[in-house]
Design a protein around this motif. Structure first.
Motif, PDB file in Angstrom:
ATOM      1  N   TRP A  36       0.306  10.434   0.954  1.00 55.46           N
ATOM      2  CA  TRP A  36      -0.925  10.247   1.713  1.00 55.46           C
ATOM      3  C   TRP A  36      -1.859   9.382   0.869  1.00 55.46           C
ATOM      4  O   TRP A  36      -2.279   9.801  -0.217  1.00 55.46           O
ATOM      5  CB  TRP A  36      -1.595  11.585   1.996  1.00 55.46           C
ATOM      6  N   ASP A  37      -2.181   8.202   1.361  1.00 52.13           N
ATOM      7  CA  ASP A  37      -2.986   7.295   0.555  1.00 52.13           C
ATOM      8  C   ASP A  37      -3.800   6.380   1.464  1.00 52.13           C
ATOM      9  O   ASP A  37      -3.377   6.059   2.577  1.00 52.13           O
ATOM     10  CB  ASP A  37      -2.078   6.454  -0.352  1.00 52.13           C
ATOM     11  N   ARG A  38      -4.941   5.963   0.984  1.00 52.95           N
ATOM     12  CA  ARG A  38      -5.811   5.064   1.741  1.00 52.95           C
ATOM     13  C   ARG A  38      -5.220   3.661   1.810  1.00 52.95           C
ATOM     14  O   ARG A  38      -5.471   2.912   2.745  1.00 52.95           O
ATOM     15  CB  ARG A  38      -7.197   5.044   1.098  1.00 52.95           C
ATOM     16  N   ASP A  39      -4.443   3.284   0.796  1.00 55.96           N
ATOM     17  CA  ASP A  39      -3.831   1.962   0.725  1.00 55.96           C
ATOM     18  C   ASP A  39      -2.431   2.034   1.334  1.00 55.96           C
ATOM     19  O   ASP A  39      -1.462   2.365   0.652  1.00 55.96           O
ATOM     20  CB  ASP A  39      -3.775   1.496  -0.730  1.00 55.96           C
ATOM     21  N   ARG A  40      -2.335   1.732   2.620  1.00 55.64           N
ATOM     22  CA  ARG A  40      -1.066   1.901   3.317  1.00 55.64           C
ATOM     23  C   ARG A  40       0.042   1.022   2.724  1.00 55.64           C
ATOM     24  O   ARG A  40       1.166   1.484   2.521  1.00 55.64           O
ATOM     25  CB  ARG A  40      -1.230   1.586   4.804  1.00 55.64           C
ATOM     26  N   GLU A  44       3.466   2.459   1.183  1.00 59.68           N
ATOM     27  CA  GLU A  44       4.780   2.139   1.744  1.00 59.68           C
ATOM     28  C   GLU A  44       5.695   1.541   0.677  1.00 59.68           C
ATOM     29  O   GLU A  44       6.895   1.836   0.640  1.00 59.68           O
ATOM     30  CB  GLU A  44       4.620   1.190   2.923  1.00 59.68           C
ATOM     31  N   ALA A  56       5.218   7.169   3.904  1.00 60.23           N
ATOM     32  CA  ALA A  56       3.794   6.957   3.670  1.00 60.23           C
ATOM     33  C   ALA A  56       2.983   7.313   4.906  1.00 60.23           C
ATOM     34  O   ALA A  56       3.417   7.091   6.035  1.00 60.23           O
ATOM     35  CB  ALA A  56       3.535   5.510   3.290  1.00 60.23           C
ATOM     36  N   CYS A  57       1.793   7.859   4.662  1.00 54.29           N
ATOM     37  CA  CYS A  57       0.806   8.085   5.713  1.00 54.29           C
ATOM     38  C   CYS A  57      -0.518   7.488   5.239  1.00 54.29           C
ATOM     39  O   CYS A  57      -0.969   7.799   4.130  1.00 54.29           O
ATOM     40  CB  CYS A  57       0.594   9.574   5.989  1.00 54.29           C
ATOM     41  N   GLU A  58      -1.112   6.645   6.051  1.00 53.83           N
ATOM     42  CA  GLU A  58      -2.423   6.105   5.713  1.00 53.83           C
ATOM     43  C   GLU A  58      -3.475   7.169   6.002  1.00 53.83           C
ATOM     44  O   GLU A  58      -3.606   7.623   7.138  1.00 53.83           O
ATOM     45  CB  GLU A  58      -2.715   4.848   6.520  1.00 53.83           C
ATOM     46  N   SER A  66      -8.712  11.921  10.166  1.00 52.97           N
ATOM     47  CA  SER A  66      -7.621  11.209   9.503  1.00 52.97           C
ATOM     48  C   SER A  66      -6.660  12.175   8.832  1.00 52.97           C
ATOM     49  O   SER A  66      -5.433  12.018   8.903  1.00 52.97           O
ATOM     50  CB  SER A  66      -8.202  10.229   8.474  1.00 52.97           C
ATOM     51  N   ALA A  70      -2.636  12.932   9.717  1.00 52.74           N
ATOM     52  CA  ALA A  70      -1.586  12.861   8.708  1.00 52.74           C
ATOM     53  C   ALA A  70      -0.799  14.167   8.640  1.00 52.74           C
ATOM     54  O   ALA A  70       0.428  14.153   8.461  1.00 52.74           O
ATOM     55  CB  ALA A  70      -2.191  12.538   7.344  1.00 52.74           C
TER      56      ALA A  70
END
Length: 246
Positions: A36-40, A44, A56-58, A66, A70
């Motif tokens: 889980w990260d803000r930087d998709r 990825e 990955a999950c944005e 959000s 997720a």
């Protein structure tokens, strides 16, 4: 290593830094890792490099909707949530409290503290339903001692410690362990947000005379995610190189 086989591990901030080091170890132990990260794009890329069905999950942890999305995506993909390592966080700029930008203080608190609440809030129901879980929240030695010219960061990480202790006690009658770690500084991209004089100050406070290595942090954090960690909960584990001894 197969100790995490058939388990799903959520790692926030998992695309880089401590989160990435933890994700690598969990995947090697057999876990399916959700980054889980803000930087998709970076998440990825990390998921592809980790392999083992990592995905990955944005996510913006400061945004409850959000985080909910997720969590749904993760459960839809894997059906479980056995491990949470909450590593997403920001340092913010350095400056005296009397001059600190009000909006920036709010943003740091929303990501570091409210974000920790959001992610724990989303994951706990799934862990409760399955009767098992391991949660590790990443706090900071600054949350124990307070760093000068870092009031927002210090206060938000102190809040993470308090939240962890509270939740751990709430869930103590179940096989769900909730702990946090308090690292000293590790040389990650979070340094980009700091003045050199603040970085020098942090190093001067570490008796070992060096910064924390990512693999050192990951080793302790991943142990806290194992079934072996079956008794300790609502606790704080020090990773400060001797700076904090309580």
């Amino acid at each position: 290593m197969t100790q995490f086989e058939n388990q799903t591990a959520i790692v926030t901030g998992g695309a880089q830094g401590i989160g990435r080091a933890v994700a690598d170890r969990l995947a090697k132990g057999g876990a399916r890792v959700a980054l889980w990260d803000r930087d998709r794009a970076l998440a990825e890329k990390a998921a592809a490099e980790i392999g083992g069905d990592a995905f990955a999950c944005e996510v913006d942890v400061s945004d409850w909707a959000s985080v909910e999305a997720a969590m749904k995506a993760t459960l839809d993909a894997t059906g479980r949530a056995d491990i949470l390592v909450n590593s997403a966080g920001v340092a913010g700029s350095n400056g005296p409290l009397a001059e600190y930008p009000v909006e920036e203080f709010r943003q740091i608190t929303e990501i570091n503290l409210l974000g920790t609440f959001h992610v724990n809030r989303a994951v706990v129901p799934a862990m409760t339903a399955q009767g098992y879980g391991r949660i590790v929240n990443i706090a900071s030695v600054a949350g124990k001692e307070g760093n000068p010219n870092a009031s927002a960061y210090s206060a938000s990480k102190a809040g993470v410690i308090g939240l962890t202790k509270s939740l751990g006690k709430e869930l103590a009658d179940r096989d769900i362990a909730v702990n946090c770690v308090t690292p000293a500084a590790a040389r990650t991209r979070i340094f980009d947000q700091m003045k050199q004089e603040h970085i020098d100050y942090m190093l001067s406070k570490i008796p070992r005379g060096r910064f924390l290595e990512l693999d050192e942090a990951a080793a302790m954090i991943v142990w806290l995610c194992t079934r072996e960690n079956s008794f300790t909960t609502a606790s704080v584990f020090d990773l400060s190189g001797g700076r904090a001894t309580y």
